[in-house]
Scaffold this motif. Sequence first.
Motif, PDB file in Angstrom:
ATOM      1  N   ASP A 102      12.242   2.920   2.663  1.00 54.39           N
ATOM      2  CA  ASP A 102      12.861   3.940   3.503  1.00 54.39           C
ATOM      3  C   ASP A 102      12.145   5.287   3.447  1.00 54.39           C
ATOM      4  N   ALA A 103      10.961   5.320   2.832  1.00 58.06           N
ATOM      5  CA  ALA A 103      10.202   6.564   2.771  1.00 58.06           C
ATOM      6  C   ALA A 103       9.689   6.936   4.159  1.00 58.06           C
ATOM      7  N   GLU A 104       9.706   8.229   4.476  1.00 59.15           N
ATOM      8  CA  GLU A 104       9.214   8.689   5.771  1.00 59.15           C
ATOM      9  C   GLU A 104       7.720   8.959   5.752  1.00 59.15           C
ATOM     10  N   SER A 105       7.124   8.975   4.584  1.00 60.18           N
ATOM     11  CA  SER A 105       5.681   9.192   4.468  1.00 60.18           C
ATOM     12  C   SER A 105       5.209   8.498   3.195  1.00 60.18           C
ATOM     13  N   GLY A 106       3.912   8.594   2.926  1.00 66.03           N
ATOM     14  CA  GLY A 106       3.393   8.025   1.689  1.00 66.03           C
ATOM     15  C   GLY A 106       2.786   6.639   1.830  1.00 66.03           C
ATOM     16  N   ARG A 107       2.532   6.220   3.052  1.00 69.15           N
ATOM     17  CA  ARG A 107       1.965   4.886   3.253  1.00 69.15           C
ATOM     18  C   ARG A 107       0.461   4.885   3.510  1.00 69.15           C
ATOM     19  N   GLY A 108      -0.132   6.053   3.737  1.00 67.05           N
ATOM     20  CA  GLY A 108      -1.538   6.130   4.108  1.00 67.05           C
ATOM     21  C   GLY A 108      -2.481   5.500   3.102  1.00 67.05           C
ATOM     22  N   LEU A 109      -2.385   5.886   1.849  1.00 64.11           N
ATOM     23  CA  LEU A 109      -3.283   5.329   0.832  1.00 64.11           C
ATOM     24  C   LEU A 109      -2.952   3.873   0.543  1.00 64.11           C
ATOM     25  N   TRP A 110      -1.696   3.520   0.658  1.00 63.77           N
ATOM     26  CA  TRP A 110      -1.293   2.120   0.494  1.00 63.77           C
ATOM     27  C   TRP A 110      -1.948   1.264   1.573  1.00 63.77           C
ATOM     28  N   LEU A 111      -1.934   1.747   2.825  1.00 63.41           N
ATOM     29  CA  LEU A 111      -2.600   1.034   3.918  1.00 63.41           C
ATOM     30  C   LEU A 111      -4.111   0.976   3.695  1.00 63.41           C
ATOM     31  N   LEU A 112      -4.683   2.054   3.205  1.00 63.52           N
ATOM     32  CA  LEU A 112      -6.109   2.086   2.910  1.00 63.52           C
ATOM     33  C   LEU A 112      -6.462   1.015   1.891  1.00 63.52           C
ATOM     34  N   ASP A 113      -5.653   0.902   0.873  1.00 67.02           N
ATOM     35  CA  ASP A 113      -5.850  -0.121  -0.157  1.00 67.02           C
ATOM     36  C   ASP A 113      -5.711  -1.533   0.424  1.00 67.02           C
ATOM     37  N   LEU A 114      -4.780  -1.704   1.317  1.00 61.23           N
ATOM     38  CA  LEU A 114      -4.465  -3.008   1.889  1.00 61.23           C
ATOM     39  C   LEU A 114      -5.492  -3.478   2.923  1.00 61.23           C
ATOM     40  N   LEU A 115      -5.936  -2.587   3.805  1.00 59.00           N
ATOM     41  CA  LEU A 115      -6.736  -2.989   4.962  1.00 59.00           C
ATOM     42  C   LEU A 115      -8.242  -2.797   4.819  1.00 59.00           C
ATOM     43  N   SER A 116      -8.675  -2.020   3.855  1.00 56.78           N
ATOM     44  CA  SER A 116     -10.117  -1.784   3.726  1.00 56.78           C
ATOM     45  C   SER A 116     -10.726  -2.738   2.710  1.00 56.78           C
ATOM     46  N   GLU A 117     -12.018  -2.963   2.878  1.00 59.01           N
ATOM     47  CA  GLU A 117     -12.764  -3.751   1.890  1.00 59.01           C
ATOM     48  C   GLU A 117     -12.911  -2.950   0.607  1.00 59.01           C
ATOM     49  N   GLU A 118     -13.151  -1.688   0.774  1.00 65.15           N
ATOM     50  CA  GLU A 118     -13.258  -0.760  -0.350  1.00 65.15           C
ATOM     51  C   GLU A 118     -13.017   0.644   0.177  1.00 65.15           C
ATOM     52  N   TRP A 119     -12.613   1.524  -0.730  1.00 66.30           N
ATOM     53  CA  TRP A 119     -12.459   2.922  -0.374  1.00 66.30           C
ATOM     54  C   TRP A 119     -12.617   3.758  -1.623  1.00 66.30           C
ATOM     55  N   GLY A 120     -12.909   5.008  -1.425  1.00 70.96           N
ATOM     56  CA  GLY A 120     -13.062   5.920  -2.549  1.00 70.96           C
ATOM     57  C   GLY A 120     -12.926   7.348  -2.062  1.00 70.96           C
TER      58      GLY A 120
END
Length: 130
Positions: free
Chosen positions: A95-113
């Motif tokens: 039910d969070a209204e924000s805070g999903r950006g880095l979670w999505l980055l972790d989920l959908l990218s091959e790698e990130w930093g």
Amino acid sequence: MTVPRAAAVFPGAPDQAAGVRRWFTGWLGDGHPAADAGVLLLSEVFSNACLHSRSAESGGTVDVVAEVAGRTVRVEVVDGGGGPVSLTAGDPSCDAESGRGLWLLDLLSEEWGSGPLPDGRFRVHYTVAF
């Protein structure tokens, strides 16, 4: 055919996210296999750059560089710095209204930093495979 590398500078304001998405989709091509994940992640990273850095100050900018290499698209977003020194992806509550950006980055990218640059700006990069 996609040009292998593109770069642009955008005003560091959240209301510019739609223009950033149009730029990226126009460069990569709407039907490209990495377009959906790439544009979603760019939107999230750009919005974070605008909200958590000095880029939101009057006249601040956010630089975006995108590159196709082999079967990946690599994107870098560089903001004015001044935000968190390190980023970690958490698991947002349902039910969070924000805070999903880095979670999505972790989920959908091959790698990130991410990390600070010598000039004080801050860079986030990610790679999407196709």
